[in-house]
Design a protein around this motif. Sequence first.
Motif, PDB file in Angstrom:
ATOM      1  N   THR A 209      -6.439  -2.809  -2.578  1.00  0.00           N
ATOM      2  CA  THR A 209      -6.399  -2.392  -3.972  1.00  0.00           C
ATOM      3  C   THR A 209      -7.642  -1.607  -4.352  1.00  0.00           C
ATOM      4  O   THR A 209      -7.563  -0.572  -5.031  1.00  0.00           O
ATOM      5  CB  THR A 209      -6.237  -3.624  -4.880  1.00  0.00           C
ATOM      6  OG1 THR A 209      -4.906  -4.118  -4.740  1.00  0.00           O
ATOM      7  CG2 THR A 209      -6.508  -3.291  -6.337  1.00  0.00           C
TER       8      THR A 209
ATOM      9  N   GLU B  13      -7.353   1.830  -3.113  1.00  0.00           N
ATOM     10  CA  GLU B  13      -6.415   2.634  -3.896  1.00  0.00           C
ATOM     11  C   GLU B  13      -6.978   2.973  -5.271  1.00  0.00           C
ATOM     12  O   GLU B  13      -6.703   4.052  -5.805  1.00  0.00           O
ATOM     13  CB  GLU B  13      -5.072   1.926  -4.023  1.00  0.00           C
ATOM     14  CG  GLU B  13      -3.977   2.749  -4.673  1.00  0.00           C
ATOM     15  CD  GLU B  13      -3.625   4.028  -3.917  1.00  0.00           C
ATOM     16  OE1 GLU B  13      -2.945   4.898  -4.508  1.00  0.00           O
ATOM     17  OE2 GLU B  13      -4.015   4.176  -2.730  1.00  0.00           O
TER      18      GLU B  13
ATOM     19  N   ARG C 127      -9.107   6.021  -4.638  1.00  0.00           N
ATOM     20  CA  ARG C 127      -8.283   7.210  -4.407  1.00  0.00           C
ATOM     21  C   ARG C 127      -7.614   7.675  -5.697  1.00  0.00           C
ATOM     22  O   ARG C 127      -7.637   8.875  -6.032  1.00  0.00           O
ATOM     23  CB  ARG C 127      -7.221   6.901  -3.352  1.00  0.00           C
ATOM     24  CG  ARG C 127      -6.453   8.109  -2.839  1.00  0.00           C
ATOM     25  CD  ARG C 127      -5.387   7.699  -1.839  1.00  0.00           C
ATOM     26  NE  ARG C 127      -4.182   7.219  -2.505  1.00  0.00           N
ATOM     27  CZ  ARG C 127      -3.128   7.994  -2.778  1.00  0.00           C
ATOM     28  NH1 ARG C 127      -3.145   9.285  -2.461  1.00  0.00           N
ATOM     29  NH2 ARG C 127      -2.060   7.486  -3.365  1.00  0.00           N
TER      30      ARG C 127
ATOM     31  N   ASN D  30       1.654   6.595  -7.053  1.00  0.00           N
ATOM     32  CA  ASN D  30       0.517   7.344  -7.583  1.00  0.00           C
ATOM     33  C   ASN D  30       0.580   8.817  -7.199  1.00  0.00           C
ATOM     34  O   ASN D  30       0.218   9.687  -8.001  1.00  0.00           O
ATOM     35  CB  ASN D  30      -0.787   6.699  -7.107  1.00  0.00           C
ATOM     36  CG  ASN D  30      -0.960   5.304  -7.670  1.00  0.00           C
ATOM     37  OD1 ASN D  30      -0.449   4.987  -8.741  1.00  0.00           O
ATOM     38  ND2 ASN D  30      -1.658   4.443  -6.937  1.00  0.00           N
TER      39      ASN D  30
ATOM     40  N   ARG E 244       0.812   3.970  -3.078  1.00  0.00           N
ATOM     41  CA  ARG E 244       0.448   5.366  -2.810  1.00  0.00           C
ATOM     42  C   ARG E 244       1.580   6.307  -3.211  1.00  0.00           C
ATOM     43  O   ARG E 244       1.337   7.375  -3.801  1.00  0.00           O
ATOM     44  CB  ARG E 244       0.093   5.552  -1.343  1.00  0.00           C
ATOM     45  CG  ARG E 244      -1.216   4.874  -0.926  1.00  0.00           C
ATOM     46  CD  ARG E 244      -1.491   5.071   0.568  1.00  0.00           C
ATOM     47  NE  ARG E 244      -1.708   6.469   0.897  1.00  0.00           N
ATOM     48  CZ  ARG E 244      -2.897   7.067   0.909  1.00  0.00           C
ATOM     49  NH1 ARG E 244      -3.994   6.367   0.613  1.00  0.00           N
ATOM     50  NH2 ARG E 244      -3.005   8.340   1.231  1.00  0.00           N
TER      51      ARG E 244
ATOM     52  N   VAL F 177       0.833  -1.205   0.000  1.00  0.00           N
ATOM     53  CA  VAL F 177       0.000   0.000   0.000  1.00  0.00           C
ATOM     54  C   VAL F 177       0.865   1.252   0.000  1.00  0.00           C
ATOM     55  O   VAL F 177       0.620   2.217  -0.750  1.00  0.00           O
ATOM     56  CB  VAL F 177      -0.963  -0.008   1.195  1.00  0.00           C
ATOM     57  CG1 VAL F 177      -1.637   1.349   1.370  1.00  0.00           C
ATOM     58  CG2 VAL F 177      -2.016  -1.099   1.011  1.00  0.00           C
TER      59      VAL F 177
END
Length: 319
Positions: free
Chosen positions: A112, A115, A118, A84, A81, A77
């Motif tokens: 996932t 994410e 987001r 991205n 993050r 994670v």
Amino acid sequence: MSALRIDVHAHLWTVDYLDRLERLGKTDTGTQRGIGADATEADLDHRFALMDRAGIDLQVLSVAPQSPHLPGEREAVALARAANDAYAELEARFPGRFRAFAALPLPHVDATLREVTRALDDLGAVGVGVTTTVLGHTLADPLFHPLYEELDRRGAVLCIHPAGEGAASPLITEHDMTWMVGAPVEDTVAIMHLILAGIPARYPRMRILASHLGGALPLLPRRLDDHLAFESPRTPELPSVAVGRLWYDTVSHVHGPALAAAAASFGAGRLVLGTDFPYEDDEVFVRAVNYVCESGLTPGGGHGDPRHERGGPAGPLRA
């Protein structure tokens, strides 16, 4: 309305991201280092100069094959993050030059899905990127169906890129062919896993984008159909039909016959421009665009001039 030329297959990795992956046990980050694919001022200046020479307005960035597909959820994670967020910062710094396929913390599906929300809703990603296998799981594994359901709901892109594992074959990896042969083999096998499991038909609004013209798939539709009855009789639809549901980037290292075969097998309208920067660099990068323009494929039937209307769909993208 003016036209937009989009490169859907381009890479960018920061040194910090690769260092963090290496500290978590990745041993193959060397092939992504020092090759002009960082976010340094010099690398970006070189990238933009090439894009301008080739008439490319926008690149869609992805971290594959160095995806944050890690055993530990917390680490996966954090890396997804970070990747991205870095892409979103670049998009903000250089409006209109970059978009991204979001990195995902697979195989951790609940994380996932968070994410995906987001990245697509808050950061503006145009889809997600995955590798051809994920820690030993094929992309047809039911574990990933919740991801496909969400991408189907959104009509979002699933971009598939080789993992750089030589399709788990020592006949490839132990004979210096991991990328020259292994990558298109991985493309072929991964898409076939999805087709045999009926994924393209089951999730028709999910826009599956295959790398490198789909590997060997342009040569195989008739053979695949003819072998179903005795080898995979439970396949929900003919492979020759299923391949027409996907999109394919034009990365073939400027091999015109491969492009022609893909156009003949899939329909030219299923081909979208890709360069594989930085692995196709300098003059090869420019030729990666020009060979499509000079192929004889027409804009109405495909991408003889690989441009797309601003504000409208670009093949599988809604950029």
